[in-house]
Motif scaffolding. Structure first.
Motif, short mmCIF file in Angstrom:
data_model
loop_
_atom_site.label_atom_id
_atom_site.label_comp_id
_atom_site.label_asym_id
_atom_site.label_seq_id
_atom_site.Cartn_x
_atom_site.Cartn_y
_atom_site.Cartn_z
N UNK A 1 0.85 -1.18 0.00
CA UNK A 1 0.00 0.00 0.00
C UNK A 1 0.89 1.23 0.00
N UNK A 2 0.68 2.13 -0.94
CA UNK A 2 1.51 3.33 -1.02
C UNK A 2 0.89 4.47 -0.23
N UNK A 3 1.75 5.40 0.18
CA UNK A 3 1.28 6.54 0.95
C UNK A 3 0.84 7.64 0.00
N UNK A 4 -0.09 8.49 0.45
CA UNK A 4 -0.48 9.64 -0.37
C UNK A 4 0.72 10.56 -0.61
N UNK A 5 0.67 11.31 -1.68
CA UNK A 5 1.82 12.13 -2.06
C UNK A 5 2.11 13.25 -1.08
N UNK A 6 1.16 13.74 -0.32
CA UNK A 6 1.38 14.85 0.59
C UNK A 6 1.90 14.43 1.96
N UNK A 7 2.00 13.15 2.24
CA UNK A 7 2.42 12.68 3.55
C UNK A 7 3.94 12.56 3.61
N UNK A 8 4.59 13.21 4.60
CA UNK A 8 6.05 13.08 4.70
C UNK A 8 6.43 11.68 5.16
N UNK A 9 7.54 11.20 4.66
CA UNK A 9 8.04 9.87 5.02
C UNK A 9 9.18 10.05 6.01
N UNK A 10 9.09 9.41 7.17
CA UNK A 10 10.12 9.52 8.19
C UNK A 10 11.28 8.58 7.85
N UNK A 11 12.53 9.04 8.05
CA UNK A 11 13.66 8.13 7.81
C UNK A 11 13.71 7.06 8.90
N UNK A 12 14.35 5.94 8.62
CA UNK A 12 14.44 4.89 9.63
C UNK A 12 15.27 5.36 10.82
N UNK A 13 14.99 4.87 12.03
CA UNK A 13 15.77 5.31 13.20
C UNK A 13 17.21 4.82 13.12
N UNK A 14 18.10 5.56 13.78
CA UNK A 14 19.51 5.21 13.81
C UNK A 14 19.70 4.09 14.83
N UNK A 15 20.32 2.98 14.43
CA UNK A 15 20.53 1.89 15.38
C UNK A 15 21.52 2.30 16.47
N UNK A 16 21.37 1.77 17.69
CA UNK A 16 22.26 2.15 18.79
C UNK A 16 23.73 1.91 18.50
N UNK A 17 24.07 0.98 17.64
CA UNK A 17 25.47 0.73 17.32
C UNK A 17 26.13 1.92 16.62
N UNK A 18 25.32 2.79 15.99
CA UNK A 18 25.87 3.95 15.30
C UNK A 18 25.79 5.22 16.12
N UNK A 19 25.22 5.17 17.32
CA UNK A 19 25.11 6.37 18.15
C UNK A 19 26.48 6.93 18.51
N UNK A 20 27.42 6.04 18.81
CA UNK A 20 28.73 6.50 19.24
C UNK A 20 29.41 7.31 18.14
N UNK A 21 29.23 6.93 16.89
CA UNK A 21 29.84 7.69 15.81
C UNK A 21 29.20 9.05 15.65
N UNK A 22 27.92 9.15 15.89
CA UNK A 22 27.23 10.43 15.70
C UNK A 22 27.36 11.34 16.90
N UNK A 23 27.30 10.79 18.10
CA UNK A 23 27.39 11.57 19.33
C UNK A 23 28.64 11.12 20.06
N UNK A 24 29.69 11.91 19.97
CA UNK A 24 30.96 11.49 20.52
C UNK A 24 31.76 12.70 20.98
N UNK A 25 32.45 12.54 22.10
CA UNK A 25 33.35 13.60 22.55
C UNK A 25 34.64 13.60 21.74
N UNK A 26 34.84 12.58 20.92
CA UNK A 26 36.01 12.54 20.05
C UNK A 26 35.85 13.45 18.84
#
Length: 73
Positions: A1-26
């Motif tokens: 089933x496809x979504x209507x054209x005016x509905x925004x599509x949310x990106x998939x959530x970031x898996x916890x294994x990639x949190x360290x790369x995105x949020x890091x004191x390094x």
């Protein structure tokens, strides 16, 4: 089933294994951004630096000093 054209599509959530790369004191850009914010806030609030040219000079010197010291230590 496809979504209507005016509905925004949310990106998939970031898996916890990639949190360290995105949020890091390094992250090497946190300190220079923090230094820049402190200098700009101090200058705009209290006029601690004498002119905009000296403010820009202080920011450039602090960032250019921070990078080699960050690599050294």
């Amino acid at each position: 089933m496809s979504q209507p054209t005016g509905t925004p599509v949310m990106p998939p959530p970031v898996p916890p294994s990639q949190w360290k790369r995105r949020i890091s004191l390094d992250n090497r850009y946190i300190a220079p951004i923090f230094i820049t914010c402190i200098l700009l806030d101090g200058h705009l609030s209290f006029g601690i630096l004498e002119s905009y040219q000296k403010t820009v000079l202080a920011i450039v010197v602090s960032i250019s000093t921070d990078f080699p010291l960050g690599r050294f230590f």
